[in-house]
Design an enzyme around this catalytic site. Structure first.
Site, short mmCIF file in Angstrom:
data_model
loop_
_atom_site.label_atom_id
_atom_site.label_comp_id
_atom_site.label_asym_id
_atom_site.label_seq_id
_atom_site.Cartn_x
_atom_site.Cartn_y
_atom_site.Cartn_z
CG HIS A 1 37.49 -47.42 116.73
ND1 HIS A 1 38.07 -47.98 117.84
CD2 HIS A 1 38.46 -47.41 115.77
CE1 HIS A 1 39.33 -48.30 117.58
NE2 HIS A 1 39.59 -47.96 116.33
CG ASP B 1 40.49 -49.18 122.61
OD1 ASP B 1 40.05 -48.13 122.09
OD2 ASP B 1 40.96 -49.25 123.75
#
Length: 405
Positions: free
Chosen positions: A376, A380
């Protein structure tokens, strides 16, 4: 005159290995290219051949020792002394006569791995009692180790009388076995823990209707195999679908290097393969430019190499994205762990008939859960979901791959 036997180059970023097994003893005669010992690196097992004919004069690095690239392993006396060891080998033969059934079984099974033959001889195991996982039934070291682990199971009933006694750590100790982790297993453990500690790992899920792929495969599999000499599996469809999706969501194919992001304008697809010693990830290079047949041939070749213990360091370097198929073991759903420094890994799972709603009706379709684990820090949520949706769309309608949609 003597010849030095040294640790060969083990591959990029691999600087040391553990001496796993010596196939020869000091005083044994050796021929050119005859296997002397087996080294275990972080990723693969490497056999070291003899650089000269002669007699193994001295072993410098014993089994279990850690050695660096270029380190001295042994000394071989060559030249005029070379012919002498041949008759000298005769006195060594009688001890092996006690395990005479081993060569007979080996003759039936083919060229068993030297390390496997040594283990079978040391433990008085007949080759016929070991299921060979190598090519043409070749018995590998992992097969013998598996047989040794299962062998003690027979005396288990003798331990039954101890059951009435109150259980304690002292009582349990005789039934426990402590086995040192192999370098490969240590590396797997370290890298997976590093992935959890370093990456901001998250997993998103989806499911795919496999009807179109299965129909297409059933329709063309015989013609495909006849023309290309390899079976048409599911992995090539997934590899092409992922390569297609990575072009749209390049951050899943990128990696973090310090405070920079390196975007890869190519796709080197890692394909997780199970071996007797653990999970390894050989790489299909330039997957995005290869045909289904080329991908299937490479994956099949990696499978054979993995079974025979012949995967090289080069086979497993440079991957930019990984596919792991837990479905072959019956997994219905899981969260795969990233293979650092990669930022994404796709988990395939078991195909299972399930009822789904389609055009207002409930129908039974062969469904598979997909899982994308991603870093992450660079990917995204929108990008991860988009990637997985594109993979789903390509698999449910393979014509999209041909039309680049």
């Amino acid at each position: 005159m003597s010849t030095e036997v040294r640790v060969p180059t083990l591959g990029e970023s691999v600087t040391e290995a553990t001496v796993a097994t010596w196939f020869k003893k000091p005083g044994d005669a050796v021929a050119v290219d005859e296997m002397l010992c087996e080294l275990e690196t972080d990723k693969v097992t490497v056999e070291v051949p003899s650089p000269a004919a002669g007699t193994l004069a001295e072993i410098i690095a014993a089994e279990g020792e850690t050695v660096g690239v270029g380190a001295l392993l042994a000394q071989i006396t060559a030249g005029a002394a070379a012919p002498a060891p041949a008759p000298a080998a005769a006195p060594i033969a009688p001890p092996k006569a006690e395990v005479k059934p081993v060569p007979e079984a080996t003759a039936r099974k083919g060229d068993d791995a030297p390390s496997a033959r040594k283990l079978m001889a040391e433990n008085n195991i007949e080759a016929s009692a070991v299921a060979g996982s190598g090519r043409d039934g070749r018995v590998m070291k992992g097969d013998v180790l598996a047989a040794l682990v299962s062998a003690p199971a027979a005396p288990a009933p003798a331990a039954a009388p101890a059951a009435p006694r109150a259980a304690s750590r002292a009582d349990d100790a005789p039934r426990e076995e402590r086995v040192k982790m192999t370098r490969l297993r240590q590396t797997i453990a370290r890298r997976l823990k590093e992935a959890q500690n370093t990456a901001a790992m998250l997993t998103t899920y989806n499911e795919v209707d496999m009807t179109a792929i299965m129909d297409l495969r059933n329709q063309y599999k015989d013609l495909f195999e006849k023309k290309h000499g390899v079976k048409l599996g599911f992995m090539s469809f997934f590899a092409k679908a992922c390569a297609h999706a990575l072009a749209e969501v390049p951050e899943v194919n990128a990696e973090i290097d310090g405070d920079s992001v390196i975007y890869k304008r190519y796709v080197h697809m890692g394909v997780a393969v199970g071996t007797p010693n653990g999970l390894v990830v050989p790489v299909v290079r330039d997957t995005d430019t290869k045909s289904f047949a080329q991908i299937e041939k490479e994956i099949a070749g990696f499978g054979r190499k993995a079974r025979d213990g012949k995967l090289s360091i080069e086979d497993m370097q440079g991957g930019t994205f990984t596919i792991s198929n837990g479905g072959v073991y019956g997994s219905l759903m899981s969260s795969p762990i990233l293979n650092p420094p990669q930022s994404g890994i796709l988990g395939m799972h078991k195909i299972q008939d399930r009822p789904i709603a389609l055009n207002g009706q409930v129908v039974i379709r062969p469904m598979m859960y997909l899982a994308l684990s991603y870093d992450h820090r660079i990917v995204d949520g929108q990008g991860a979901v988009t990637f997985l949706v594109r993979v789903k769309e390509a698999l449910e309608d393979p014509r999209r791959l041909l039309m680049d949609l």
